[in-house]
Design a protein around this motif. Structure first.
Motif, PDB file in Angstrom:
ATOM      1  N   CYS A 319     -16.173 -20.816  14.437  1.00 34.90           N
ATOM      2  CA  CYS A 319     -16.451 -21.411  13.115  1.00 34.90           C
ATOM      3  C   CYS A 319     -17.755 -20.880  12.529  1.00 34.90           C
ATOM      4  O   CYS A 319     -17.843 -20.577  11.327  1.00 34.90           O
ATOM      5  CB  CYS A 319     -16.518 -22.931  13.234  1.00 34.90           C
ATOM      6  SG  CYS A 319     -14.916 -23.715  13.503  1.00 34.90           S
ATOM      7  N   MET A 320     -18.793 -20.752  13.372  1.00 36.15           N
ATOM      8  CA  MET A 320     -20.071 -20.216  12.905  1.00 36.15           C
ATOM      9  C   MET A 320     -19.909 -18.761  12.475  1.00 36.15           C
ATOM     10  O   MET A 320     -20.482 -18.332  11.459  1.00 36.15           O
ATOM     11  CB  MET A 320     -21.134 -20.347  14.012  1.00 36.15           C
ATOM     12  CG  MET A 320     -21.524 -21.784  14.324  1.00 36.15           C
ATOM     13  SD  MET A 320     -22.710 -21.924  15.693  1.00 36.15           S
ATOM     14  CE  MET A 320     -24.177 -21.214  14.953  1.00 36.15           C
ATOM     15  N   GLN A 328     -22.266 -17.045   4.149  1.00 30.85           N
ATOM     16  CA  GLN A 328     -22.977 -18.309   3.969  1.00 30.85           C
ATOM     17  C   GLN A 328     -24.298 -18.197   4.718  1.00 30.85           C
ATOM     18  O   GLN A 328     -24.342 -18.210   5.943  1.00 30.85           O
ATOM     19  CB  GLN A 328     -22.135 -19.474   4.503  1.00 30.85           C
ATOM     20  CG  GLN A 328     -22.710 -20.837   4.141  1.00 30.85           C
ATOM     21  CD  GLN A 328     -21.694 -21.947   4.357  1.00 30.85           C
ATOM     22  OE1 GLN A 328     -20.497 -21.714   4.254  1.00 30.85           O
ATOM     23  NE2 GLN A 328     -22.172 -23.144   4.655  1.00 30.85           N
ATOM     24  N   SER A 329     -25.379 -18.037   3.991  1.00 33.83           N
ATOM     25  CA  SER A 329     -26.675 -17.710   4.590  1.00 33.83           C
ATOM     26  C   SER A 329     -27.254 -18.857   5.418  1.00 33.83           C
ATOM     27  O   SER A 329     -27.966 -18.634   6.387  1.00 33.83           O
ATOM     28  CB  SER A 329     -27.675 -17.297   3.512  1.00 33.83           C
ATOM     29  OG  SER A 329     -27.812 -18.337   2.556  1.00 33.83           O
ATOM     30  N   SER A 330     -26.973 -20.073   5.033  1.00 34.82           N
ATOM     31  CA  SER A 330     -27.538 -21.211   5.761  1.00 34.82           C
ATOM     32  C   SER A 330     -26.445 -22.248   6.007  1.00 34.82           C
ATOM     33  O   SER A 330     -25.688 -22.591   5.097  1.00 34.82           O
ATOM     34  CB  SER A 330     -28.677 -21.827   4.941  1.00 34.82           C
ATOM     35  OG  SER A 330     -29.227 -22.949   5.611  1.00 34.82           O
ATOM     36  N   TYR A 331     -26.342 -22.704   7.245  1.00 31.64           N
ATOM     37  CA  TYR A 331     -25.344 -23.716   7.584  1.00 31.64           C
ATOM     38  C   TYR A 331     -25.878 -24.558   8.735  1.00 31.64           C
ATOM     39  O   TYR A 331     -26.788 -24.144   9.473  1.00 31.64           O
ATOM     40  CB  TYR A 331     -23.998 -23.076   7.938  1.00 31.64           C
ATOM     41  CG  TYR A 331     -24.077 -22.043   9.037  1.00 31.64           C
ATOM     42  CD1 TYR A 331     -23.966 -22.397  10.376  1.00 31.64           C
ATOM     43  CD2 TYR A 331     -24.275 -20.700   8.734  1.00 31.64           C
ATOM     44  CE1 TYR A 331     -24.044 -21.461  11.379  1.00 31.64           C
ATOM     45  CE2 TYR A 331     -24.355 -19.746   9.724  1.00 31.64           C
ATOM     46  CZ  TYR A 331     -24.230 -20.119  11.050  1.00 31.64           C
ATOM     47  OH  TYR A 331     -24.317 -19.191  12.048  1.00 31.64           O
ATOM     48  N   SER A 335     -21.807 -28.427   8.311  1.00 23.27           N
ATOM     49  CA  SER A 335     -21.015 -27.320   7.734  1.00 23.27           C
ATOM     50  C   SER A 335     -20.005 -26.801   8.753  1.00 23.27           C
ATOM     51  O   SER A 335     -18.859 -26.482   8.401  1.00 23.27           O
ATOM     52  CB  SER A 335     -21.935 -26.181   7.298  1.00 23.27           C
ATOM     53  OG  SER A 335     -22.977 -26.647   6.486  1.00 23.27           O
ATOM     54  N   ILE A 336     -20.448 -26.692   9.999  1.00 23.19           N
ATOM     55  CA  ILE A 336     -19.556 -26.205  11.058  1.00 23.19           C
ATOM     56  C   ILE A 336     -18.378 -27.153  11.241  1.00 23.19           C
ATOM     57  O   ILE A 336     -17.227 -26.730  11.414  1.00 23.19           O
ATOM     58  CB  ILE A 336     -20.341 -26.049  12.379  1.00 23.19           C
ATOM     59  CG1 ILE A 336     -21.425 -24.976  12.225  1.00 23.19           C
ATOM     60  CG2 ILE A 336     -19.404 -25.674  13.535  1.00 23.19           C
ATOM     61  CD1 ILE A 336     -22.443 -24.971  13.346  1.00 23.19           C
ATOM     62  N   TYR A 385     -28.421 -31.820  10.742  1.00 23.41           N
ATOM     63  CA  TYR A 385     -28.759 -31.318   9.409  1.00 23.41           C
ATOM     64  C   TYR A 385     -29.695 -30.102   9.442  1.00 23.41           C
ATOM     65  O   TYR A 385     -29.987 -29.526   8.388  1.00 23.41           O
ATOM     66  CB  TYR A 385     -29.403 -32.430   8.574  1.00 23.41           C
ATOM     67  CG  TYR A 385     -28.486 -33.618   8.366  1.00 23.41           C
ATOM     68  CD1 TYR A 385     -27.304 -33.482   7.651  1.00 23.41           C
ATOM     69  CD2 TYR A 385     -28.783 -34.853   8.927  1.00 23.41           C
ATOM     70  CE1 TYR A 385     -26.442 -34.565   7.479  1.00 23.41           C
ATOM     71  CE2 TYR A 385     -27.938 -35.937   8.761  1.00 23.41           C
ATOM     72  CZ  TYR A 385     -26.764 -35.787   8.036  1.00 23.41           C
ATOM     73  OH  TYR A 385     -25.912 -36.845   7.872  1.00 23.41           O
ATOM     74  N   ARG A 386     -30.149 -29.724  10.613  1.00 22.35           N
ATOM     75  CA  ARG A 386     -31.038 -28.558  10.714  1.00 22.35           C
ATOM     76  C   ARG A 386     -30.223 -27.271  10.683  1.00 22.35           C
ATOM     77  O   ARG A 386     -29.196 -27.160  11.365  1.00 22.35           O
ATOM     78  CB  ARG A 386     -31.872 -28.612  11.998  1.00 22.35           C
ATOM     79  CG  ARG A 386     -32.923 -29.707  11.991  1.00 22.35           C
ATOM     80  CD  ARG A 386     -33.787 -29.639  13.226  1.00 22.35           C
ATOM     81  NE  ARG A 386     -34.582 -28.410  13.285  1.00 22.35           N
ATOM     82  CZ  ARG A 386     -35.409 -28.097  14.276  1.00 22.35           C
ATOM     83  NH1 ARG A 386     -35.553 -28.948  15.288  1.00 22.35           N
ATOM     84  NH2 ARG A 386     -36.083 -26.985  14.258  1.00 22.35           N
ATOM     85  N   PRO A 387     -30.651 -26.270   9.900  1.00 25.16           N
ATOM     86  CA  PRO A 387     -29.890 -25.000   9.849  1.00 25.16           C
ATOM     87  C   PRO A 387     -29.935 -24.277  11.192  1.00 25.16           C
ATOM     88  O   PRO A 387     -30.953 -24.278  11.886  1.00 25.16           O
ATOM     89  CB  PRO A 387     -30.614 -24.196   8.763  1.00 25.16           C
ATOM     90  CG  PRO A 387     -31.961 -24.814   8.628  1.00 25.16           C
ATOM     91  CD  PRO A 387     -31.817 -26.258   9.002  1.00 25.16           C
TER      92      PRO A 387
END
Length: 421
Positions: A319-320, A328-331, A335-336, A385-387
């Motif tokens: 998924c990542m 997608q630069s930040s996830y 998001s995953i 919530y941390r990228p």
């Protein structure tokens, strides 16, 4: 049982060869173009003609510089048993000038059966060294200074190098300085006053070609008739080994090893592992022995970690990777999970887990350092919530999916870039 007994004897003979630097590099003695021959000629002429000299041996670690020096010293000690004194220093231990002069004095006293004073000052030791150079020169005895990690001596004020090379300008002294370094620009580190007294002779040790490496392998593994093993076994062993050497697969193994590390020490490690994998039932080396040795040499801890992952953890990594492929630069974990849910909805797989279970798998990947936080900001934020970012390459992930026997077919499909659209 007899084959196993002879095989173990052959294994012991081969291991002894591989651990003997003299045997490993003995083929160098026959060629006049090798660095061994050039160094021996330089030092031998300095001893016989009673002149001073200096030379640098430069090349990557593990290419045989120290072994060549030892071979030259061994030969010269046999030819000139009473005309040579050897002083060894290492830049990692003796780069401090005071420490170096004390160590030289200690070795000179030991070599010439003199009493050494631990309380002597640096100036006293320097004066003693100059006096010994003069006395040895008058007695037609050459002092060889072997300076390993030479580039470390070229740091600071370089008083030791200046003192040695300046003392060698005298007509009464008789010495040779041999510097050994893995830095090809070691001579450029010398100060002007030191460089002007250095002879600027350099011997470069470059990685061997494929043909030279194959000749070295044959030299090390082919058994001689006088090896103490049964003649019929030696003939059969050498015949099988010759067939392996001519196989394209074996040449491919050597190529892959040399792409990573072409030094002699790397080849020796590979051969020692191959000998350790010798088939004791037949008593012979096989292609399987070399394949296993190559696999163990190229083993990557990250790949081992990937093969131990659960199906859920593989889903998270895929998924990542999909998110990164979508630019997608930040996830983050949230998001995953959205990507993971979309996969479950699209393919209706049975591999559906609760968010709490997924979060534990996510934390486990962080502990294994297969993923990491994108930056140090937001430390006070909740983990979900941390990228984050992926620390596994596309090739490594693809290979781990193929090697994992429990990996679902849908994961292989998801990883195909053409299906990301």
């Amino acid at each position: 049982m007899a084959a196993a007994s002879v095989g173990s004897q052959a294994q012991a003979v081969l291991r002894g060869r591989l651990c003997d630097p003299g045997f490993v590099h003995s083929a160098l003695r026959s060629s006049p173009d090798t660095n061994y021959s050039k160094l021996k000629y330089l030092v031998a002429s300095s001893v016989s003609e009673a002149c001073n000299n200096s030379v640098l041996l430069l090349g990557p670690r593990g290419c045989g510089k120290a072994a060549v020096v030892d071979m030259v010293l061994e030969d010269l000690k046999k030819e000139h048993p009473d005309a040579i004194s050897v002083i060894r220093l290492n830049g990692m231990l003796h780069s401090d000038d005071n420490c170096a002069t004390k160590e030289i004095s200690r070795q000179l006293c030991l070599e010439h059966q003199l009493s050494f004073s631990k309380m002597a000052s640096s100036d006293d030791n320097t004066e003693f060294i100059i006096d010994m150079l003069r006395e040895c020169g008058l007695a037609h005895k050459t002092i060889l200074f072997i300076l390993e990690e030479f580039d470390l001596f070229a740091q600071g004020k370089q008083r030791l190098l200046y003192s040695l090379l300046d003392a060698m300008q005298s007509l009464t002294s008789q010495a040779v300085v041999i510097g050994v370094s893995c830095r090809l620009d070691a001579d450029q580190l010398l100060e002007k006053r030191v460089r002007s007294r250095f002879s600027h002779r350099k011997l470069l040790f470059v990685p061997s070609s494929l043909e030279d490496t194959q000749r070295l392998v044959e030299h090390l593994l082919i058994l001689a008739n006088d090896s103490g093993l049964p003649a019929n076994y030696v003939t059969d062993y050498n015949s099988r080994l010759t067939n392996i050497f001519s196989d394209k697969k074996f040449k491919g193994i050597l190529n892959s090893l040399m792409d990573a590390d072409a030094t002699t020490s790397s080849i020796l490690r590979f051969l020692f592992r191959a000998v350790s994998y010798m088939d004791m039932k037949s008593g012979f080396l096989s292609m399987e022995s070399f394949l296993k040795a190559c696999s163990s040499m190229q083993r990557q801890p990250k790949m081992d970690s990937l093969q131990d992952l659960s199906i859920l953890e593989l889903y998270i990594l895929v998924c990542m990777h999909r998110l990164e492929d979508k630019e997608q630069s930040s996830y983050n974990f949230t998001s995953i999970m959205k990507e993971y849910r979309s996969i479950q909805d699209a393919y209706k797989t049975s591999d559906k887990y609760a968010s709490t279970v997924c979060f534990r798998a996510f934390e486990h990947l962080l502990d294994r350092e297969l993923i990491s936080f994108g930056d140090n900001r937001g430390r006070n934020q909740a983990l979900e919530y941390r990228p984050v970012k992926l620390l596994v390459s596309s090739r490594e992930l693809a290979e781990s999916l193929k090697l994992n026997t429990t990996c679902p077919a849908v994961l292989q499909k998801l990883f195909d870039r053409e299906r990301y659209m």
